[in-house]
Design an enzyme around this catalytic site. Sequence first.
Site, PDB file in Angstrom:
ATOM      1  N   TYR A 147     -10.409 -39.951-106.941  1.00 53.48           N
ATOM      2  CA  TYR A 147     -10.801 -41.344-106.727  1.00 53.48           C
ATOM      3  C   TYR A 147     -11.408 -41.985-107.972  1.00 53.48           C
ATOM      4  O   TYR A 147     -11.599 -43.187-108.024  1.00 53.48           O
ATOM      5  CB  TYR A 147     -11.796 -41.465-105.553  1.00 53.48           C
ATOM      6  N   LYS A 196      -7.390 -26.029-103.209  1.00 51.16           N
ATOM      7  CA  LYS A 196      -5.932 -25.823-103.131  1.00 51.16           C
ATOM      8  C   LYS A 196      -5.541 -25.021-104.364  1.00 51.16           C
ATOM      9  O   LYS A 196      -4.738 -25.442-105.200  1.00 51.16           O
ATOM     10  CB  LYS A 196      -5.251 -27.201-103.074  1.00 51.16           C
ATOM     11  N   ASP A 228      -5.435 -26.794 -96.491  1.00 49.02           N
ATOM     12  CA  ASP A 228      -4.542 -26.952 -95.329  1.00 49.02           C
ATOM     13  C   ASP A 228      -4.974 -26.010 -94.213  1.00 49.02           C
ATOM     14  O   ASP A 228      -5.006 -26.382 -93.033  1.00 49.02           O
ATOM     15  CB  ASP A 228      -3.068 -26.751 -95.715  1.00 49.02           C
ATOM     16  N   ASP A 252     -13.313 -36.177 -98.035  1.00 48.90           N
ATOM     17  CA  ASP A 252     -13.110 -37.455 -97.347  1.00 48.90           C
ATOM     18  C   ASP A 252     -12.332 -37.207 -96.045  1.00 48.90           C
ATOM     19  O   ASP A 252     -12.719 -37.656 -94.956  1.00 48.90           O
ATOM     20  CB  ASP A 252     -12.306 -38.369 -98.295  1.00 48.90           C
ATOM     21  N   ASP A 256     -13.987 -36.651 -91.869  1.00 47.62           N
ATOM     22  CA  ASP A 256     -13.575 -37.487 -90.738  1.00 47.62           C
ATOM     23  C   ASP A 256     -13.009 -36.635 -89.607  1.00 47.62           C
ATOM     24  O   ASP A 256     -13.255 -36.896 -88.430  1.00 47.62           O
ATOM     25  CB  ASP A 256     -12.517 -38.513 -91.176  1.00 47.62           C
TER      26      ASP A 256
END
Length: 361
Positions: A147, A196, A228, A252, A256
């Site tokens: 980001y 990852k 994942d 992020d 959620d």
Amino acid sequence: MEFKIGLIRGDGIGPEIVGEAKKVLDTVCSKYGHAFTYTELLLGGASIDATGYPLTDETVEEAKTCDAVLMGSIGGDAKTSPWYQLPPSRRPEAGLLAIRKALNLFANLRPAYLYKELRDACPLKDEIIGEDGFNLIIVRELTGGLYFGARETKEVDGVMTAVDTLTYNENEIRRIAKRAFDIAMKRNRKVTSVDKANVLDSSRLWRKIAAEVAEEYPEVTLEHMLVDNCAMQLVRDPKQFDVVLTENMFGDILSDEASMVAGSIGMLSSASLNETKFGLYEPSHGSAPDIAGKNIANPIATILSAAMMLRYSLDMDREADAVEAAVQQVLSEGYRTADIWSEGMTKVSTSEMGSLIAERV
Ligand code: NAD
């Protein structure tokens, strides 16, 4: 002990829920012999109304003099509020991003805790939740990664092409990893570092630095998990997690997912911390303009954010435990605000809920 607390009452339901959290903090002060002084800070829509800008230098400078800042939520209804006629950089949400940056808040903490009294709000099956539910916290890096990396959209050989860059240096990884391990020391002493590393270089560095930091915390168990797999494990067996450490974008998405798994939005607290003990504490939900001023909003997420403030910025573990236990007790006695109410429970207003919790601290 004496501390200076910044209060951002904010917009919508913000003033109502912050008022209830302050009620609980006042009780903590009188019960445990502390003295908090409060300074009111403007942010978001309230700041636009007063100054024309969602964040001013005055707010930033005053916030820096505080030991911690407790915030309601900011923003209004984008369809009807005049704040959204302003250019994006002058709207309420721009103030929130700017204050996080100005205060260098690089560590975002999002607990996901399932109260057994609210297990009906959890979308997972009973056999997954088990007897005691789950209690995990996601520690997300907030100021680096994808980001904040260089980005560009341009035509390459006649084809529109977009690039986003995911960069982390070892210092950025080390400071957030240390935060996660420090938090694990106050909890169940397990860190799951999520990356990852089978694909990304930044993740391989993440994994290496997380392992190095773990050597400084021999009491804490470190495990590595691919993102994942973590997304699956959060719904398959959330009980396995204590502290989940991860980078900005993965955090992020996973935070959620975790909050959805934990149920009601009115219950979820959060914190953003910098390199010192300072932090900005706020509920995970927004300013709920649809129910503002009606004294029906759930103040618990803000009260639990105040408990996090006691624990992480003021080192008051005993007092934080007392606030969390008071919330649990009120729920087990059957009191509910409208958003979490179900048949057979006693419906209470925002201010009644705040008083009930304060009385039980
Ligand atoms: P929201 O979280 O404010 O509301 C979503 C739904 O949940 C609404 O129906 C609302 O009534 C309900 N709700 C939220 N908090 C509640 C509570 N404590 N008790 C009972 N019900 C509650 O999200 P939204 O409607 O998408 O956004 C409203 C405004 O909040 C927007 O301006 C948005 O930008 C802003 N926002 C601010 C923050 C923040 O300050 N950190 C975060 C998210 C959204």
